[in-house]
Design a protein around this motif. Sequence first.
Motif, PDB file in Angstrom:
ATOM      1  N   LEU A 180       0.829  -1.200   0.000  1.00  0.00           N
ATOM      2  CA  LEU A 180       0.000   0.000   0.000  1.00  0.00           C
ATOM      3  C   LEU A 180       0.865   1.253   0.000  1.00  0.00           C
ATOM      4  O   LEU A 180       1.980   1.252   0.537  1.00  0.00           O
ATOM      5  N   THR A 181       0.329   2.313  -0.551  1.00  0.00           N
ATOM      6  CA  THR A 181       1.094   3.561  -0.612  1.00  0.00           C
ATOM      7  C   THR A 181       1.490   4.053   0.773  1.00  0.00           C
ATOM      8  O   THR A 181       2.568   4.625   0.942  1.00  0.00           O
ATOM      9  N   GLN A 230       1.698  10.004   1.770  1.00  0.00           N
ATOM     10  CA  GLN A 230       1.281  11.018   2.735  1.00  0.00           C
ATOM     11  C   GLN A 230      -0.103  11.563   2.401  1.00  0.00           C
ATOM     12  O   GLN A 230      -0.917  11.807   3.300  1.00  0.00           O
ATOM     13  N   ALA A 231      -0.383  11.731   1.124  1.00  0.00           N
ATOM     14  CA  ALA A 231      -1.709  12.211   0.712  1.00  0.00           C
ATOM     15  C   ALA A 231      -2.774  11.186   1.053  1.00  0.00           C
ATOM     16  O   ALA A 231      -3.870  11.537   1.516  1.00  0.00           O
ATOM     17  N   ASP A 232      -2.455   9.909   0.849  1.00  0.00           N
ATOM     18  CA  ASP A 232      -3.434   8.870   1.173  1.00  0.00           C
ATOM     19  C   ASP A 232      -3.635   8.739   2.674  1.00  0.00           C
ATOM     20  O   ASP A 232      -4.748   8.423   3.133  1.00  0.00           O
ATOM     21  N   LEU A 233      -2.588   8.991   3.449  1.00  0.00           N
ATOM     22  CA  LEU A 233      -2.759   9.034   4.901  1.00  0.00           C
ATOM     23  C   LEU A 233      -3.719  10.147   5.287  1.00  0.00           C
ATOM     24  O   LEU A 233      -4.631   9.953   6.100  1.00  0.00           O
ATOM     25  N   ALA A 234      -3.514  11.325   4.701  1.00  0.00           N
ATOM     26  CA  ALA A 234      -4.363  12.475   5.019  1.00  0.00           C
ATOM     27  C   ALA A 234      -5.804  12.230   4.605  1.00  0.00           C
ATOM     28  O   ALA A 234      -6.743  12.645   5.301  1.00  0.00           O
ATOM     29  N   LYS A 248      -4.682   2.367  -0.603  1.00  0.00           N
ATOM     30  CA  LYS A 248      -4.517   2.227  -2.044  1.00  0.00           C
ATOM     31  C   LYS A 248      -3.259   1.423  -2.343  1.00  0.00           C
ATOM     32  O   LYS A 248      -2.221   1.616  -1.703  1.00  0.00           O
ATOM     33  N   HIS A 249      -3.351   0.532  -3.315  1.00  0.00           N
ATOM     34  CA  HIS A 249      -2.195  -0.269  -3.705  1.00  0.00           C
ATOM     35  C   HIS A 249      -1.093   0.622  -4.268  1.00  0.00           C
ATOM     36  O   HIS A 249      -1.362   1.644  -4.892  1.00  0.00           O
ATOM     37  N   THR A 250       0.140   0.205  -4.056  1.00  0.00           N
ATOM     38  CA  THR A 250       1.280   0.999  -4.518  1.00  0.00           C
ATOM     39  C   THR A 250       1.468   0.898  -6.020  1.00  0.00           C
ATOM     40  O   THR A 250       1.730   1.895  -6.698  1.00  0.00           O
ATOM     41  N   SER A 251       1.330  -0.308  -6.555  1.00  0.00           N
ATOM     42  CA  SER A 251       1.526  -0.529  -7.985  1.00  0.00           C
ATOM     43  C   SER A 251       0.752  -1.772  -8.402  1.00  0.00           C
ATOM     44  O   SER A 251       0.138  -2.455  -7.570  1.00  0.00           O
ATOM     45  N   GLU A 279     -13.831   2.892  10.351  1.00  0.00           N
ATOM     46  CA  GLU A 279     -14.812   3.175   9.306  1.00  0.00           C
ATOM     47  C   GLU A 279     -14.572   4.499   8.591  1.00  0.00           C
ATOM     48  O   GLU A 279     -15.150   4.736   7.532  1.00  0.00           O
ATOM     49  N   GLN A 280     -13.750   5.368   9.153  1.00  0.00           N
ATOM     50  CA  GLN A 280     -13.448   6.626   8.465  1.00  0.00           C
ATOM     51  C   GLN A 280     -12.488   6.419   7.290  1.00  0.00           C
ATOM     52  O   GLN A 280     -12.311   7.316   6.473  1.00  0.00           O
ATOM     53  N   TRP A 281     -11.901   5.244   7.235  1.00  0.00           N
ATOM     54  CA  TRP A 281     -11.004   4.905   6.141  1.00  0.00           C
ATOM     55  C   TRP A 281     -11.768   4.155   5.055  1.00  0.00           C
ATOM     56  O   TRP A 281     -12.802   3.534   5.316  1.00  0.00           O
ATOM     57  N   THR A 282     -11.255   4.223   3.825  1.00  0.00           N
ATOM     58  CA  THR A 282     -11.865   3.501   2.710  1.00  0.00           C
ATOM     59  C   THR A 282     -10.777   2.784   1.920  1.00  0.00           C
ATOM     60  O   THR A 282      -9.592   3.142   1.981  1.00  0.00           O
ATOM     61  N   ILE A 283     -11.196   1.774   1.179  1.00  0.00           N
ATOM     62  CA  ILE A 283     -10.305   1.095   0.240  1.00  0.00           C
ATOM     63  C   ILE A 283     -10.534   1.729  -1.124  1.00  0.00           C
ATOM     64  O   ILE A 283     -11.673   1.855  -1.579  1.00  0.00           O
ATOM     65  N   HIS A 284      -9.471   2.142  -1.774  1.00  0.00           N
ATOM     66  CA  HIS A 284      -9.585   2.808  -3.068  1.00  0.00           C
ATOM     67  C   HIS A 284     -10.301   1.884  -4.065  1.00  0.00           C
ATOM     68  O   HIS A 284     -10.064   0.669  -4.081  1.00  0.00           O
ATOM     69  N   PRO A 285     -11.199   2.429  -4.887  1.00  0.00           N
ATOM     70  CA  PRO A 285     -11.940   1.603  -5.850  1.00  0.00           C
ATOM     71  C   PRO A 285     -11.033   0.761  -6.750  1.00  0.00           C
ATOM     72  O   PRO A 285     -11.371  -0.396  -7.065  1.00  0.00           O
ATOM     73  N   GLU A 286      -9.899   1.311  -7.155  1.00  0.00           N
ATOM     74  CA  GLU A 286      -8.993   0.546  -8.016  1.00  0.00           C
ATOM     75  C   GLU A 286      -8.367  -0.621  -7.258  1.00  0.00           C
ATOM     76  O   GLU A 286      -8.123  -1.687  -7.845  1.00  0.00           O
ATOM     77  N   THR A 287      -8.152  -0.430  -5.978  1.00  0.00           N
ATOM     78  CA  THR A 287      -7.623  -1.522  -5.159  1.00  0.00           C
ATOM     79  C   THR A 287      -8.688  -2.596  -4.954  1.00  0.00           C
ATOM     80  O   THR A 287      -8.394  -3.795  -4.993  1.00  0.00           O
ATOM     81  N   CYS A 288      -9.931  -2.163  -4.763  1.00  0.00           N
ATOM     82  CA  CYS A 288     -11.036  -3.132  -4.671  1.00  0.00           C
ATOM     83  C   CYS A 288     -11.122  -3.958  -5.945  1.00  0.00           C
ATOM     84  O   CYS A 288     -11.344  -5.184  -5.893  1.00  0.00           O
ATOM     85  N   ALA A 289     -10.928  -3.316  -7.082  1.00  0.00           N
ATOM     86  CA  ALA A 289     -10.991  -4.020  -8.365  1.00  0.00           C
ATOM     87  C   ALA A 289      -9.877  -5.060  -8.467  1.00  0.00           C
ATOM     88  O   ALA A 289     -10.091  -6.173  -8.989  1.00  0.00           O
ATOM     89  N   LEU A 290      -8.693  -4.737  -7.966  1.00  0.00           N
ATOM     90  CA  LEU A 290      -7.589  -5.693  -7.992  1.00  0.00           C
ATOM     91  C   LEU A 290      -7.855  -6.867  -7.051  1.00  0.00           C
ATOM     92  O   LEU A 290      -7.507  -8.014  -7.365  1.00  0.00           O
ATOM     93  N   MET A 291      -8.471  -6.596  -5.914  1.00  0.00           N
ATOM     94  CA  MET A 291      -8.829  -7.671  -4.993  1.00  0.00           C
ATOM     95  C   MET A 291      -9.812  -8.632  -5.646  1.00  0.00           C
ATOM     96  O   MET A 291      -9.693  -9.859  -5.517  1.00  0.00           O
TER      97      MET A 291
END
Length: 360
Positions: free
Chosen positions: A101-102, A121-125, A130-133, A155-167
């Motif tokens: 993850l990033t 850092q942006a994804d932390l904020a 989100k997957h790194t690559s 619950e305030q965190w989310t999984i990025h849609p592109e990462t969900c697609a890879l899963m």
Amino acid sequence: MQAQEKKLKKVYLVGGAVRDKLLGRDCKDNDYVVVGETSEHMLDLGFTPVGSDFPVFLHPQTKDEYALARTERKNGRGYTGFVVNAAQSVTLEEDLARRDLTINSMALDTNGQVIDPFNGQADLANRVLKHTSEAFVEDPVRVLRVARFLARFGEQWTIHPETCALMEALRDNGELQHLVPERVWGETQKALAEKHPHLYFEALNGLGIFPEIEMMHEVPQPKEHHPEGDVYTHTMLVLKRAADLNFDAETRFAALTHDFGKAHCYHKYGNLLGHEQEGVSIITEFCERLKAPTRFKNLAILTSDNHTRCHKIFELTPKKLHKLLVENFNASKQPQRFEQFLQACVCDAQGRGAVSYTHL
């Protein structure tokens, strides 16, 4: 700085330690990446090699892990099918690119500067996992790790849609079928101990890793006792309650599995009668498949078999009460296990929505 570190060319703190520093969290383990070095030089400096799969070493004084920068190339199924390249030419960014993850793909140099090529850092904020690559799909265990981080952060965190697609892609191409049971259980046990364990199972829902849990969807329950909804909804609320009350991982597992028999009964008989006993064999198979420790399995089985008796304890005859306390639980000799059972039953009761306990 230790003397050994001064003799190394480029040393970076990496991974979870950097992430947790930026989040203001305590981190127990510090992991380092060394760029431009060889295994021979690490040994000459007194570092101790760890294992044989990767060029990882323990610092002679601190025992922190120091790994040579490396890349990994997939050459088989599962999480063991990799070819590792730890040449001196491997860069820090190439090493960070192979990470999951990033937010785990940042480094900190000896001057305290953050190296962040993948916008961790942006994804932390933004509280995004989100997957790194695209290398994410090369290791199916990463699917479990994403879910576990969600269970940690909430619950305030989310999984990025592109990462969900890879899963989902890992499910569709069969890679998740090659997950090693011990790795699944290892991540699951860690997730059970997190602050929001129900989010782990919710994140993995639909991926086929836990079919016993997925079967609970759309299995109806009597509304007078379960206004919260189907068996799946109830189970997630029970597990959440166990975490809210800070019960141990074994109790949380019992809370998770206590109604495993309901889906089986509903699909086989059209009702939920006898789900307590039907759940015993399902829990047994579940634990054997995942290589779960015996203490988890035994408490879960006892909870499934007896939780309804606990809810109706004031209706039990002295003979049945004696059987529950002595024959089933041996409560006088194993009081801790009996207390764990009672805690799981409390969660079952309090995970049913706005229903008076006297009606359970």
